[in-house]
Design a protein around this motif. Structure first.
Motif, short mmCIF file in Angstrom:
data_model
loop_
_atom_site.label_atom_id
_atom_site.label_comp_id
_atom_site.label_asym_id
_atom_site.label_seq_id
_atom_site.Cartn_x
_atom_site.Cartn_y
_atom_site.Cartn_z
N THR A 143 -6.72 -0.13 -2.96
CA THR A 143 -6.09 1.14 -3.30
C THR A 143 -5.44 1.73 -2.04
OG1 THR A 143 -7.65 1.61 -5.08
CG2 THR A 143 -6.51 3.49 -4.11
N ARG A 144 -4.20 2.20 -2.18
CA ARG A 144 -3.50 2.78 -1.02
C ARG A 144 -3.25 4.26 -1.22
NH1 ARG A 144 2.76 1.83 1.03
NH2 ARG A 144 2.58 3.07 2.95
N TYR A 145 -3.66 5.04 -0.22
CA TYR A 145 -3.27 6.44 -0.12
C TYR A 145 -2.15 6.52 0.91
CZ TYR A 145 -7.13 8.26 -2.90
OH TYR A 145 -7.99 8.57 -3.93
N PHE A 146 -0.96 6.91 0.47
CA PHE A 146 0.22 6.93 1.33
C PHE A 146 0.08 7.99 2.42
CE2 PHE A 146 4.80 8.22 1.93
CZ PHE A 146 5.15 7.07 2.64
N GLY A 147 0.38 7.58 3.65
CA GLY A 147 0.22 8.49 4.79
C GLY A 147 1.48 9.20 5.23
N GLY A 148 2.60 8.96 4.49
CA GLY A 148 3.83 9.66 4.83
C GLY A 148 4.81 8.86 5.65
N THR A 149 4.40 7.70 6.15
CA THR A 149 5.27 6.86 6.96
C THR A 149 5.42 5.49 6.31
OG1 THR A 149 4.54 7.96 8.99
CG2 THR A 149 5.62 5.81 9.24
N LEU A 150 6.65 5.04 6.15
CA LEU A 150 6.88 3.72 5.60
C LEU A 150 6.41 2.65 6.59
CD1 LEU A 150 10.45 4.21 4.04
CD2 LEU A 150 8.24 4.23 2.87
N LYS A 206 -0.94 4.02 10.35
CA LYS A 206 0.01 5.13 10.32
C LYS A 206 -0.34 6.13 9.22
CE LYS A 206 3.75 2.39 12.32
NZ LYS A 206 5.12 1.83 12.14
N LYS A 207 -1.62 6.45 9.18
CA LYS A 207 -2.19 7.44 8.27
C LYS A 207 -2.23 7.00 6.80
CE LYS A 207 -1.19 11.41 11.22
NZ LYS A 207 -0.59 12.76 11.29
N SER A 208 -1.74 5.82 6.48
CA SER A 208 -1.96 5.28 5.13
C SER A 208 -3.34 4.64 5.12
CB SER A 208 -0.91 4.22 4.79
OG SER A 208 0.28 4.83 4.33
N ARG A 209 -4.12 4.96 4.09
CA ARG A 209 -5.48 4.41 3.97
C ARG A 209 -5.51 3.37 2.86
NH1 ARG A 209 -9.57 7.74 2.34
NH2 ARG A 209 -8.13 9.23 1.39
N GLY A 246 4.15 -4.54 7.81
CA GLY A 246 3.01 -3.62 7.88
C GLY A 246 2.21 -3.60 6.60
N LEU A 247 2.90 -3.71 5.47
CA LEU A 247 2.20 -3.73 4.18
C LEU A 247 1.38 -5.00 4.02
CD1 LEU A 247 4.96 -2.29 1.83
CD2 LEU A 247 2.80 -1.19 2.46
N VAL A 248 1.98 -6.14 4.34
CA VAL A 248 1.24 -7.40 4.24
C VAL A 248 0.00 -7.36 5.13
CG1 VAL A 248 1.31 -9.87 4.75
CG2 VAL A 248 3.24 -8.79 3.59
N ARG A 249 0.17 -6.89 6.34
CA ARG A 249 -0.97 -6.81 7.27
C ARG A 249 -2.04 -5.87 6.74
NH1 ARG A 249 1.79 -5.75 11.27
NH2 ARG A 249 1.75 -3.47 11.21
N SER A 250 -1.65 -4.74 6.23
CA SER A 250 -2.61 -3.73 5.77
C SER A 250 -3.39 -4.20 4.54
CB SER A 250 -1.88 -2.42 5.46
OG SER A 250 -1.26 -1.91 6.62
N TYR A 251 -2.67 -4.75 3.56
CA TYR A 251 -3.37 -5.22 2.36
C TYR A 251 -4.25 -6.43 2.68
CZ TYR A 251 -1.05 -2.01 -0.80
OH TYR A 251 -0.66 -0.86 -1.45
N THR A 252 -3.78 -7.29 3.57
CA THR A 252 -4.61 -8.43 3.97
C THR A 252 -5.88 -7.96 4.66
OG1 THR A 252 -2.68 -9.88 4.24
CG2 THR A 252 -4.69 -10.50 5.42
N ASN A 253 -5.75 -7.02 5.59
CA ASN A 253 -6.92 -6.56 6.34
C ASN A 253 -7.93 -5.84 5.46
OD1 ASN A 253 -6.04 -7.62 8.77
ND2 ASN A 253 -5.06 -5.74 9.45
N ALA A 254 -7.43 -5.03 4.51
CA ALA A 254 -8.35 -4.32 3.62
C ALA A 254 -9.06 -5.30 2.69
CB ALA A 254 -7.59 -3.27 2.81
N ALA A 255 -8.31 -6.28 2.17
CA ALA A 255 -8.92 -7.29 1.29
C ALA A 255 -9.93 -8.13 2.06
CB ALA A 255 -7.83 -8.17 0.69
N ARG A 256 -9.58 -8.51 3.29
CA ARG A 256 -10.50 -9.32 4.09
C ARG A 256 -11.78 -8.54 4.40
NH1 ARG A 256 -7.47 -10.28 8.22
NH2 ARG A 256 -6.68 -12.30 7.52
N ALA A 257 -11.64 -7.26 4.71
CA ALA A 257 -12.82 -6.45 5.01
C ALA A 257 -13.75 -6.36 3.81
CB ALA A 257 -12.39 -5.05 5.45
N ALA A 258 -13.18 -6.20 2.61
CA ALA A 258 -14.00 -6.15 1.40
C ALA A 258 -14.70 -7.48 1.18
CB ALA A 258 -13.13 -5.79 0.20
N PHE A 259 -13.96 -8.57 1.36
CA PHE A 259 -14.55 -9.90 1.20
C PHE A 259 -15.68 -10.12 2.19
CE2 PHE A 259 -14.56 -14.07 3.31
CZ PHE A 259 -15.11 -14.84 2.30
#
Length: 213
Positions: A102-109, A19-22, A114-127
């Motif tokens: 690091t999160r860049y807010f996309g304007g949508t909560l 949702k546009k948050s990176r 959604g936060l747990v999923r997003s942080y998990t996926n970004a951390a997993r991708a880095a790993f």
């Protein structure tokens, strides 16, 4: 020296968008709590315009009271960022390792899910884009032998992924290898047999061995 453990040898990074948050993840090796916190500070400086820099690390000497485990949600709802990142580290039994997202807010909560999923996926991708090694304590051995014996020993060692190094050429060959402590006796037997008892070994102490996972 620490016992056997796994750690990040080559850093990795990975991105995730919802949702546009990176979400920008970085996975790196750190020796100490101070080094981990300094790296987080450098990420804050690099992405100074981002809203959140969430992280988790396991640092210090593995398996000892000196080892420190920490995580931070950095302003996100409790348990939605730092804990999922930490679970990537602990789930893969990593030590002396740090992941920052690091999160860049996309304007949508995104809500807690959604936060747990997003942080998990970004951390997993880095790993997944990093390189992991198994670190164990080895014994460094100096060996001297004849030229013909060296060729045979080199063949045997390389078969077992033992790399001769510090090679010196003279009347014979002098070189070093580092092997797991439980292999020292078998190496001594190999050298004795291959050199017909003419080879010489000296134990030089311990050092780390890193084996790709």
């Amino acid at each position: 020296m620490a016992g056997e453990y796994k750690t990040i040898a080559v850093p990795g990074d990975g991105n995730y968008e919802e949702k546009k948050s990176r979400f920008l993840g970085e996975a790196v090796h750190v020796e100490s709590q101070e080094e981990a916190e300094a790296y987080v500070a450098s990420v804050r400086k690099k992405y100074y315009d981002a809203r959140h820099h969430c992280w988790a690390y396991v640092a210090g000497v593995p398996g000892t009271p000196e080892e420190v485990v920490r995580s931070s949600d950095d302003g996100e709802p409790s348990g939605t960022a730092g804990r999922p990142i930490l679970e990537i580290l602990t789930g893969h039994e990593l030590h002396r390792s740090l992941i920052v997202v690091t999160r860049y807010f996309g304007g949508t909560l995104l809500g807690t899910g959604g936060l747990v999923r997003s942080y998990t996926n970004a951390a997993r991708a880095a790993f997944e884009n990093s390189q992991i090694v198994r670190v164990l304590t080895g014994t460094k051995i100096r060996i001297s032998c004849s030229y013909p014996a060296y060729g045979k020993l080199e063949y045997l060692f390389l078969k077992d992924q033992i790399q001769p190094r510090d090679i010196q050429y003279g009347e014979g060959i002098l070189f070093t290898v580092t092997v797991p402590a439980d292999q020292v006796a078998s190496i001594q037997d190999q050298v004795t047999e291959t050199t017909s008892g003419q080879g010489k070994l000296s134990l030089l102490g311990t050092e780390e061995i890193r084996i790709p996972v």
